[in-house]
Structure formats: C-alpha cells, structure tokens
Design an enzyme around this catalytic site. Structure first.
Site, PDB file in Angstrom:
ATOM      1  N   GLU A 206       0.823  -3.995  -6.883  1.00  0.00           N
ATOM      2  CA  GLU A 206       2.195  -3.136  -7.750  1.00  0.00           C
ATOM      3  C   GLU A 206       2.927  -4.185  -8.432  1.00  0.00           C
ATOM      4  OE1 GLU A 206       1.853   0.052  -7.969  1.00  0.00           O
ATOM      5  OE2 GLU A 206       1.237   0.401  -6.467  1.00  0.00           O
ATOM      6  N   ARG A 210       2.918  -3.549 -12.777  1.00  0.00           N
ATOM      7  CA  ARG A 210       4.232  -3.413 -13.124  1.00  0.00           C
ATOM      8  C   ARG A 210       4.961  -4.293 -14.133  1.00  0.00           C
ATOM      9  NH1 ARG A 210       5.210   2.078 -10.603  1.00  0.00           N
ATOM     10  NH2 ARG A 210       3.825   2.444  -9.002  1.00  0.00           N
ATOM     11  N   ASP A 351      -9.869   3.339  -7.306  1.00  0.00           N
ATOM     12  CA  ASP A 351     -10.461   3.213  -9.167  1.00  0.00           C
ATOM     13  C   ASP A 351      -9.702   2.259 -10.041  1.00  0.00           C
ATOM     14  OD1 ASP A 351      -7.964   2.599  -8.192  1.00  0.00           O
ATOM     15  OD2 ASP A 351      -6.396   4.553  -9.313  1.00  0.00           O
ATOM     16  N   GLU A 520      -3.093   9.271 -16.090  1.00  0.00           N
ATOM     17  CA  GLU A 520      -4.247   9.567 -16.636  1.00  0.00           C
ATOM     18  C   GLU A 520      -4.601  10.254 -16.792  1.00  0.00           C
ATOM     19  OE1 GLU A 520      -2.556   7.200 -12.641  1.00  0.00           O
ATOM     20  OE2 GLU A 520      -3.077   9.880 -12.733  1.00  0.00           O
TER      21      GLU A 520
END
Length: 617
Positions: A206, A210, A351, A520
C-alpha cells in the site's frame, strides 16, 4: 571545364525563374539593372532619390512580411501576390509565435483541449468534483490519510503518511488544479520526510503504490527526469519529490533484505527500517508482485540499481514456481518462497500480479527477445488460463464474467467476481495493442489471433462490469457480485433495478452491497475508449459519474462510501478512500479528455493510477 558540354558556361550560371526560386530582392535588383539599359532614370538627382526610396520601402516590407506560410489562403479564401509576396501579410504585423515545447511537453500540456463541447463540459464536471473532494479533505483532514466527510474529521488508516495528499497530487497536476498542486506540494515538502522518519508500521504494498508511486509520478510530471515533461509550474522543485521517494524506498527495502527468500515481508517499521511478516506469516501474491513499476522507475531516475534489483528478484523467483495454466494461488510464504494454498482468483490478493506482468514488460520497452520477455510469456500463459478455467457465462442473458477457484483447478468453480476484477478488461486491451488504438494496431499488422481474442474478452468483461452498476437501485456497483449459472442460483438477492435486463443474472449478497468509490471499472472504460474509440465507454463512464454525484457527495465537502447500493437512499459509511482522488476521478477525467494527455503508448499506470513513463530505447 575539361570537356565541352551541350551548354555554355554562361548557361550554368543562368537563373532560370521557372525552375529555381529567386528571392523578391533578387528579382528587384535584376529588374532595376534591366531598366537601366533601356531608360537612364538614374541620370538625374530626382530619379536617384526615388530609386533609393523604392529600395528602402521594399526592403522594409520584406522584413515585416517574412513568415513560414506565405502560400496559405487569406481570410476570404483567396491568395493575392505581388512580386511573390501576399498583400494581406504586408498589411499586418506578424503574429507572435507560441513558446516552443519539447515533444513530450507539447503532448501533455494539452490537458485542457477537448474538441467536443459536450465532453469538455463533462470533463470540467469531473474537475469540479475533484476540487470539491479536495476542499473537504483540506478543511477537515489535511495531513491525515483519509477524510471521514460526514464526521468532518481525518483518520490514519494507512500508516499516517498523509496518503490522500500524495495520492491526489498527480491528479491535480493532470487536471491543471494549480492551487491544489501548491497546497499538496507544500505539505509534502514541509512534513512528509519527518513523518516517514517517525512512523511505525506500514504495509509495503500500500505504501509503495500510493505514496512512493505518487511521489515518483509527481516528480516526472513536474519536470523531473531530465525535464521532458512539465505539467505544472506550481509546488516545490521536482527533486523534492525524488528525495522524499528515495528516503521512503530506502526504508521499504528492509522488507526485501530481512526476508530469507526473494519474497519480501509485508510490513515495515519505517522509523528504524526493519520488517516482519504479516500475522500468519503469509504475504499476498499480488502485493509482493506489484511494487516493481515503482522501484524500477526509482532506479532509472536515481541512478541506483538497488531498488529495481530487489523488486525484480520477486518476479524472477515466481517464474520458477509451479502454476496452474499460468494462474497462481493468492498467498506466498516469505519463509519458504513457495505458494501457500490453492485459492486462485483475480480479485483481492491476486489481481495486480497479472496486471504487473504485462505492465512491467511494457515499462521496460515492450520488446520480445529481451531480458524481460519472460514477463510477457507469463502473462500470455496466464490469460490462456483465465479463458480456459475462469471465464463463464451467466444465465439467462449470458454475461461473460471471471469467477474463482477457491480449492484449485480440481475443486468447485465459484461464480463470485469482486469489483476489483474489473481492472482486467483494461489490462487485456492494453496487453493486446500495447497502448496503440485498435485501428492503428490492425493497420500495422501488430495484432495476433490471441491479441484479438483478448481484446474481444476485454469488451465482454467490461459489459459485465458495467452491468454490476446498472442492476442496482443507485446505479453504483457492489463490492462483490455473484452470477447466476446452471450450477448456482439464489432468489431475492437482486440489485434493486427491476428494469435492468440483467436483473436475474447478477446476485448481490447482503454482506457485499457496499461501494467504496472504487476505480476499476472506470479504469477499464478509459483504456477501452482510448483503444477502440467506441463512445459507449464514455457514455457509461458519465452515467457512473452522475451516480457518484447523486448518492455519494457530502454537502460539507468530500464524497463518502456507501453501505448498500441496492436501496435508495443508500446508507452511508463515512469514508472517502484515497483512491477516489488518486484513481477514480483521474480515470474519469482522462476518459472525457484528449487522447494526447498521458498517451497509453508512452506511459504505464501503476495499480494506483500513477502514470510512469515507458522506457524507449
């Protein structure tokens, strides 16, 4: 000359006006010489004076009228020439030329251009929404990771590094929100280094996608990386972003160096640069395999290969592990370096592994027969596995969707599809054309049969993703949907929009009805519009944006997640995720804008929508 020629030496120097361009000044001087042999106008003082005035006047007019487009039509569509000069140009001052931009800067500074007034207005609406979201964050939560817009306060859920500030920064640059760039950039310069040096535990994945990704994108878009792009003149100098990125990455490297295998630990203690595994000891496959774009680019701009070296070891190691038709389980052990369990899915924890296979290959130039070809091969094999093992159709209307194998390929198929899976249509399209439009790729004979199959699947899956929005009462998608199949059905769990023709195909469980403002689907709509030029993707994106505006906007500033998209009015969750500014609104803005802004054959987006330049050799 040593040999006689069919023409004389005099002919060699002859200025043939029919075939050789002569300047107006040369024409004038020759004319004057010719006239002097016929009439001796210069024999008197008056004649000499008039000749001098004439020469001086013509010379001035030549200087004034000189330009690159002398043969262009005048305002009435006619061209009038006198001695090779256009009268219209002689009677006006030359226009001021715009400042010259580098090719990349010229492409990217076009972020306000949009030839269609309808889409220009819709793009402005997205820009206004971003401003409104930022205004709420700045007022109530500046410096916190996230805004709770209903409670009107901030919360740190991502390690306390001001994640919304950094996630939103390059979006503001792309949109031309200079005042936001100034505010966010000033905060980064004044506070982020200190925060990094003092904070405790953060998640490697993360924080990389980010914060590190946001800093590196801001560095590039603000004129770093040899100044090839500069979308803003506001905020600190580019090196401020790069220096903070290096400090952060140096600490994150402990996740790699602390592990006994090439698989990094998931958690890092920033203040003392130590790392440890997550509770239970496992790392997510997607998380360890989705930091390479960022670390590769940092090595490229810093000149230090250590970042790329550590990150790429992960993918090289995964290449050696056994797979199921290219598909991998969602957990991997840093202790053993092996996959754990058999759960295969393209939703959470799986993913972006598949996304980064093709994107890292593209970032490194997208060439076959290179050191990175193995990534393209792994991606190609995985997409064959997706089509063979995970793609099914719903009943009664036949939506194409991607399900899961919770117990591996020998276990029962689950018709469950996370909203997170909706990244896949865009990735499939990008992998097929390498960022070119479908028309151009076809014209240049660049698409294989498999590319065309992947592009077809991308469009089919995008339809299923959009219908996850269409079937609900709010027009917003749930976090998870199930699809009605021959083997699976449940009654009474529709989305609330009875007029949808797919109301019976999609099942939404009570626990899955929340919406987190995820990006998405609009990401895939953006990529598919760029590649296919089919305006239905723009129309669908606008419909989704209008639903966000109607149901998630908070009057005092910001937007909120929802508890239940199947009822109106929906219950609200009181959280504005950082990716709403970093991804969702960015992709919508680009969807409605000009294709020359962040072109897909020159940039690759990390999994948090931070654009990084493709390496061109």
């Amino acid at each position: 000359m040593s040999k006689s020629l069919p023409y004389s030496v005099k002919d060699v120097n002859y200025d043939n006006a029919k075939f050789r361009h002569r300047s107006p000044l040369k024409v004038l001087s020759q004319s004057m010489l010719t006239l002097s042999t016929k009439r001796n106008y210069a024999s008197c003082s008056t004649g000499k004076f008039l000749i001098l005035i004439l020469i001086f006047g013509i010379g001035c007019l030549l200087l004034i009228s000189k330009g690159p487009n002398d043969s262009a039509p005048n305002e009435k569509g006619k061209v009038t020439f006198v001695g090779g000069l256009r009268l219209g140009k002689l009677l006006r001052k030359p226009p001021r030329l715009p400042p010259r931009l580098s090719p990349d800067e010229g492409q990217l500074r076009a972020n306000g251009s949009n030839s269609d007034p309808k889409w220009a207005a819709r793009q402005q609406s997205v820009k206004d929404a971003f401003d409104f979201a930022w205004s709420g964050y700045r007022k109530y939560a500046m410096g916190y990771d996230e805004l709770m817009p209903i409670s009107q306060r901030g919360v740190d859920g991502l390690g306390g590094l001001g994640a919304t500030v950094v996630d939103a920064l390059d979006t503001a640059m792309i949109m031309g929100h200079d005042h936001i760039v100034s505010e966010a950039g000033a905060w980064v310069e004044a506070h982020l280094l200190e925060r990094i040096s003092q904070k405790d535990q953060v998640n490697l994945f993360e924080t990389t996608i980010r914060v590190l990704g946001g800093l590196l994108s801001a560095y590039h878009l603000s004129g770093g990386d040899q100044g090839t792009v500069n979308m803003t003149h506001n905020g600190p100098k580019p090196d401020v972003y790069l220096n903070v990125a290096k400090d952060l990455a140096d600490r994150l490297l402990s996740a790699f160096s602390s592990s006994p295998t090439p698989v990094p630990y998931s958690d890092v203690i920033l203040r003392d640069s130590t790392a440890h595994p997550a509770p239970g000891g496992m790392s997510s496959t997607a998380e360890v395999a989705s930091v390479q774009l960022e670390f590769n680019y940092l090595s490229a701009v810093s000149g230090d290969p250590k970042y790329s070296t550590e990150a790429m070891k992960v993918l090289a190691h995964i290449k050696t592990l056994p797979k199921t038709e290219g598909l991998v389980p969602i957990y991997i052990s840093p202790q053993s370096g092996e996959f754990v369990g058999e759960n295969i899915r393209l939703g959470s924890r799986g993913d972006s592994y598949y996304e980064y296979l093709i994107k890292v290959w593209l970032q490194q130039g997208g060439k076959l027969n290179s050191d990175f070809t193995y990534l393209h091969d792994m991606y190609t094999e995985a997409m064959k596995g997706v089509r063979h093992l995970l793609v099914h159709k719903s009943i009664p209307k036949g939506l194409v969707f991607v399900g899961e194998l919770p117990y591996g390929s020998k276990g029962e198929f689950s018709p469950k599809m996370d909203h997170l899976v909706c990244f896949l249509p865009g990735t499939l399209a990008l992998g097929a054309t390498k960022g070119l439009t479908k028309e151009k790729a076809l014209a240049e004979n660049l698409l294989s049969f498999e590319d065309l199959e992947n592009l077809k699947l991308a469009e089919e899956l995008a339809k299923a993703c959009f219908e996850m929005y269409e079937v609900t009462a709010t027009g917003l998608a749930p976090e998870i949907a199930y699809f009605h199949t021959e083997a699976y059905s449940e009654d009474g769990l529709e989305g609330g929009n009875k007029s949808s023709m797919y109301a019976k195909d999609i099942i939404i469980h009570q626990a899955d009805r929340h919406n987190l403002l995820r990006p998405e689907t609009v990401e895939s709509l953006f990529v598919l519009y760029r590649i296919t030029k089919d305006t239905k993707y723009r129309d669908q994106g606008w419909q989704i944006f209008e639903a966000f505006e109607k149901y998630t906007k908070v009057k005092t500033g910001g937007y909120t997640s929802l508890d239940d998209v199947t009822e109106v009015p929906p219950r609200r969750r009181d959280k504005m995720e950082t990716f709403f500014l970093g991804e969702t609104l960015k992709y919508l803005y680009l969807l409605f804008g000009d294709d020359s802004v962040i072109p897909l054959d020159k940039f690759v987006f990390n999994t948090e929508a931070h654009p990084l330049p493709i390496k061109h050799t």
